[in-house]
Design an enzyme around this catalytic site. Structure first.
Site, PDB file in Angstrom:
ATOM      1  N   ARG A  73      -3.627  -1.657   9.792  1.00 24.00           N
ATOM      2  CA  ARG A  73      -4.394  -1.983   8.580  1.00 24.00           C
ATOM      3  C   ARG A  73      -4.862  -3.435   8.608  1.00 24.00           C
ATOM      4  O   ARG A  73      -5.953  -3.765   8.132  1.00 24.00           O
ATOM      5  CB  ARG A  73      -3.533  -1.711   7.342  1.00 24.00           C
ATOM      6  CG  ARG A  73      -4.313  -1.759   6.040  1.00 24.00           C
ATOM      7  CD  ARG A  73      -3.483  -1.279   4.872  1.00 24.00           C
ATOM      8  NE  ARG A  73      -2.349  -2.158   4.602  1.00 24.00           N
ATOM      9  CZ  ARG A  73      -1.348  -1.860   3.774  1.00 24.00           C
ATOM     10  NH1 ARG A  73      -1.325  -0.695   3.144  1.00 24.00           N
ATOM     11  NH2 ARG A  73      -0.365  -2.712   3.584  1.00 24.00           N
ATOM     12  N   LYS A 175      -7.132  -5.470   2.466  1.00 25.04           N
ATOM     13  CA  LYS A 175      -6.074  -6.226   1.778  1.00 25.04           C
ATOM     14  C   LYS A 175      -6.449  -7.698   1.834  1.00 25.04           C
ATOM     15  O   LYS A 175      -5.991  -8.440   2.690  1.00 25.04           O
ATOM     16  CB  LYS A 175      -4.722  -5.955   2.458  1.00 25.04           C
ATOM     17  CG  LYS A 175      -3.535  -6.050   1.503  1.00 25.04           C
ATOM     18  CD  LYS A 175      -2.284  -5.459   2.115  1.00 25.04           C
ATOM     19  CE  LYS A 175      -1.075  -5.682   1.233  1.00 25.04           C
ATOM     20  NZ  LYS A 175      -1.073  -4.832   0.024  1.00 25.04           N
ATOM     21  N   GLU A 209      -5.971   2.981  -8.585  1.00 24.80           N
ATOM     22  CA  GLU A 209      -4.702   2.287  -8.321  1.00 24.80           C
ATOM     23  C   GLU A 209      -4.609   1.083  -9.240  1.00 24.80           C
ATOM     24  O   GLU A 209      -5.548   0.761  -9.962  1.00 24.80           O
ATOM     25  CB  GLU A 209      -4.616   1.865  -6.855  1.00 24.80           C
ATOM     26  CG  GLU A 209      -5.665   0.852  -6.436  1.00 24.80           C
ATOM     27  CD  GLU A 209      -5.431   0.286  -5.036  1.00 24.80           C
ATOM     28  OE1 GLU A 209      -4.275   0.186  -4.601  1.00 24.80           O
ATOM     29  OE2 GLU A 209      -6.417  -0.074  -4.384  1.00 24.80           O
TER      30      GLU A 209
END
Ligand SMILES: *Cc1c(COP(=O)(O)O)cnc(C)c1O
Length: 332
Positions: A73, A175, A209
């Protein structure tokens, strides 16, 4: 105890990307870096990070949890931000080496060593608002943590927000610092105005989320969560919990949920809701706040299935249950 993320091990692993290559990893002081004030990251937010943990087992051995997923990721975030491509095997080795160096400092369960790989654009070039950085720095910070669930086992109050969004839709899977900056204003307002702990972002009624954790709904033997698309962060904990739920014989449904369906189901006494993430593990939600009204989730307290799944995850991390999926990498 010190607040989460405020204590660091004195050294970190570091590599820099210059002249189209990564330097050999070095172990350097973790309390400062040198950066040009015009560095790309400071102006155009070329930054991404990861969060994973190392755990101590009762035999003294230390293990990192699902490192391959986090490194993958990290590589994806770097790619989407047009940062230099990371060297996945180098970063994995940096993580293992720095954790090994501080193996004696990895706390006993329920504590752990939180690992924070960080990648930033360092080129001093304020003319590059629409161009990638040519140089970057990548480091791996370590921060020992307790279990802040046991400190505050209270079920969360969550505001359902159908009008705002956490970040720009094409940034959801990255992220990156900018996404947290984007969500901070709305979260502070939700805290002040309705005493919410977090916002569950549901643009146009689509349940996505919160600011830093994925959302899971448990209805009897079924666990429901949004299917993977590019609008939100694909949590390693989310995928771990879904796998454990399937192992326990639960039905796993990855699909869109609307706010209407969520509130309808939440009214049933057997329903549970939770947030998943490396830091939060699996944290129960007790109340939804929607259009000025409060809706209890099930009983309003932490439910048995949430606790069972959390325990199943902790048991593997702490070496109390067999690691049948090969999620642990032994460091020492
Ligand atoms: C880190 C993060 C998560 C949780 O991911 P994990 O891999 O489970 O820690 C979820 N949402 C956002 C926005 C995050 O930053």
């Amino acid at each position: 105890m010190a607040a989460f993320g405020t204590v660091f091990m004195p050294k970190m692993a570091l590599t820099t990307f210059e002249n189209n290559q990564w330097s050999p990893a070095a172990t350097v002081a973790a309390d400062s870096i040198q950066l040009h004030p015009g560095a790309h990251v400071l102006h155009y937010s070329s930054t991404c990070f990861e969060g994973l943990k190392a755990f101590r087992h009762s035999d003294g051995s230390v293990h990192v949890f699902r490192m391959d997923q986090n490194v993958k990721r990290f590589a994806q975030s770097s790619r989407f931000l047009s940062l230099p491509a990371i060297d996945e095997s180098q970063v994995s080795q940096m993580i293992l080496d720095i954790v090994a160096q501080y193996a004696a400092d990895v706390p006993e369960p329920p504590g752990s060593m939180y690992i924070r790989p960080t990648h930033i654009g360092t080129e001093g070039a304020i003319g590059k608002a629409a161009a990638p950085t040519a140089t970057s720095m990548l480091y791996v910070l370590l921060s020992p943590v307790g279990d802040y669930f046991t400190a505050g086992a209270k079920a969360l109050r969550i505001l359902l927000d159908e009008t705002g969004m956490r970040c720009a839709p094409h940034m959801g899977m990255i992220k990156s610092g900018g996404n947290y900056a984007s969500a901070l204003g709305p979260i502070l307002r939700a805290k002040a105005e309705v005493q919410a702990d977090q916002i569950l972002f549901c643009p146009g009624g689509d349940v996505q989320e919160t600011g830093a954790a994925n959302f899971l709904l448990i209805d009897g033997n079924e666990i429901i969560t949004k299917g993977l698309d590019s609008s939100f962060l694909h949590g390693v904990t989310r995928s771990t919990i879904l796998t454990l739920a399937a192992d326990l014989g639960m039905t796993v449904s990855e699909r869109n949920i609307t706010v209407d369906e969520l509130l309808e189901r939440a009214a049933k006494p057997s329903v549970e809701a939770a947030l998943s993430g490396t830091a939060a593990v699996l944290t129960p939600i007790g109340t939804f706040i929607h259009n000025g009204k409060e809706h209890k989730v099930g009983t309003g307290e932490a439910g048995p299935t949430t606790q069972k799944l959390r325990q199943a995850l902790n048991d593997i991390q702490w070496g109390k249950a067999p690691d049948t999926h090969g999620w642990l990498t032994q460091v020492v």
